[in-house]
Design a protein around this motif. Structure first.
Motif: not given
Length: 422
Positions: A10, A71, A74, A411
């Motif tokens: 992701v 994402s 992230s 996400f």
């Protein structure tokens, strides 16, 4: 300029930096005597929600007619690594962009980071949901690090010989990403992306795979029309299921908000949240204007379990995002400029960042969802609308993969056009 890549199963954000010799001092304190509240994880991801909304707005404005998937989790984690080493104006810029106005000090944020990391490890044991995330700080062996940074980030820190063997370093970083992402991302950094003057790569690699708590039956999937706009329609593979789901008819967002949980063995699991606006011109943009952490959380709290028939298209698409312009629009500028102050990392080097990219993809089918990368017809009137018996995602909608335990948005995306699927 060396290219930087973020890829996810992701998301993965790798920031390659150039280094100039400048004497600096200061370090993140390893311990202090503050009694931190137990809510620090939720405080951290409250800021991540606001960051998500800001990032989604910036990407949507940059690509207003495309499918979107990325994402924020992230990206947020990779930028947190930069924050821990940032000082002065660079630190202030990241505090604002990452919504870190709640902590007592920087170590307060670190305690939240540690608590989240421990919780994620505990949660992964025997869970039917596969969610993995890892951070890395790849430092050149020539850089002289603050000793406390070596101690505090012992799990994240990896020393690399960029100067003597940049190609081997590139392969090692790619191997780390492939391992975290279940080999979904075998090669992120291309030949030449790591050079002899590379001194630092900050990265996060993440992977998610979840099965629906109630699976769609493949025999019920049929070809149906998806209305991209009033004058553009496309046939899609539309999945169907009847069941009891939490649904909010939300007047603040002026949209219907549905939760579709993934199979979990614990309370506070992970769900796909679908925000479906009316099928009217600019209705999705209007929903995005109203979307805030408060409106999202209120919609989720007010969701009522009800019997409903869901129609959801199968979809799979990939998006490449030039991340630097997006971050610039979000107020992160100095971090990537010549005046960046990352002296919290190193005692004798001034670090500055070069570039960032984000590549993400997602697959949604009858079984569930896999998020991966080589790093989603009701009319509202003034009166409350009638409770629906059908939830038909046959026109553009917003979707989130949402962790109820941490209140983190892992996400998010917008599904607009089946014809742009890759």
């Amino acid at each position: 300029m060396t290219k930087i890549y973020q890829q996810i199963v992701v998301a993965f954000l790798a920031l390659t930096v150039y280094v100039k010799d400048v004497t600096s001092a200061g370090c993140l304190s390893e311990v202090d005597d503050i009694d931190y509240p137990k809510s620090i994880r939720s405080d951290l991801y409250r800021g991540e929600q606001a960051f998500t909304v800001s990032m989604l707005d910036a990407i949507n404005k940059a690509t207003p007619n495309e499918n979107i998937f990325f994402s924020p989790y992230s990206t947020y984690h990779a930028l947190l690594l930069a924050y821990f080493g940032a000082r002065n104006e660079t630190e202030a810029e990241l505090i604002k962009a990452l919504n870190l106005n709640w902590p007592k000090n920087k170590n307060h944020v670190r305690q939240a980071y540690i608590a989240e990391k421990k919780s994620r490890k505990m949660r992964s044991d025997n869970s039917p949901i596969d969610f993995a995330s890892a951070d890395r700080i790849f430092f050149s062996k020539e850089a002289t690090l603050h000793e406390c940074m070596r101690d505090i980030f012992s799990e994240e820190l990896q020393v690399m010989d960029f100067r003597s063997n940049p190609e081997q370093c590139r392969m090692e970083i790619n191997s780390w990403i492939a391992n975290v992402t279940r080999n979904e991302i075998p090669e992120v950094l291309n030949a030449g992306d790591i050079a002899t003057d590379t001194n630092l790569v900050l990265g996060n690699a993440a992977y998610f795979k979840g099965q629906w708590e109630a699976k769609f039956d493949a025999k019920d999937t049929t070809k149906e029309v998806f209305y991209t706009s009033s004058n553009k329609q496309t046939f899609v593979d539309m999945m169907h299921i009847n069941g009891t789901y939490a649904l909010s008819v939300d007047e603040r967002l002026r949209a219907h908000v549905l939760e579709m949980p993934y199979l979990s063995d614990k309370k506070g699991g992970i769900s796909m949240v679908i925000i479906l606006p009316p099928f009217e011109p600019n209705s999705l943009d209007e929903v995005l204007k109203r979307l805030t952490p408060d409106t999202l959380n209120m919609a989720l709290k007010e969701g009522m379990a009800r019997e409903i028939e869901i129609s959801l298209p199968k979809f799979e698409f990939e998006q490449n995002i030039e991340l630097l312009p997006i971050l610039n629009k979000m107020g992160i500028n100095q971090l990537f400029g010549p005046n960046a102050d990352l002296s919290g990392f190193s005692v004798d080097k001034q670090l500055s960042l070069g570039d960032a990219k984000h590549v993400a993809k997602i697959k949604v089918d009858e079984e569930g969802s896999t998020a991966a990368a080589a790093t989603v017809l009701f009319s509202f009137r003034s009166a409350r609308p009638i409770e629906p018996t059908k939830f038909e995602c046959n026109h553009p909608f917003l979707f989130l993969i949402y962790d109820h335990k941490t209140q983190a948005i892992l996400f998010t995306g917008i599904y607009r056009d089946p014809m742009t699927q890759k």
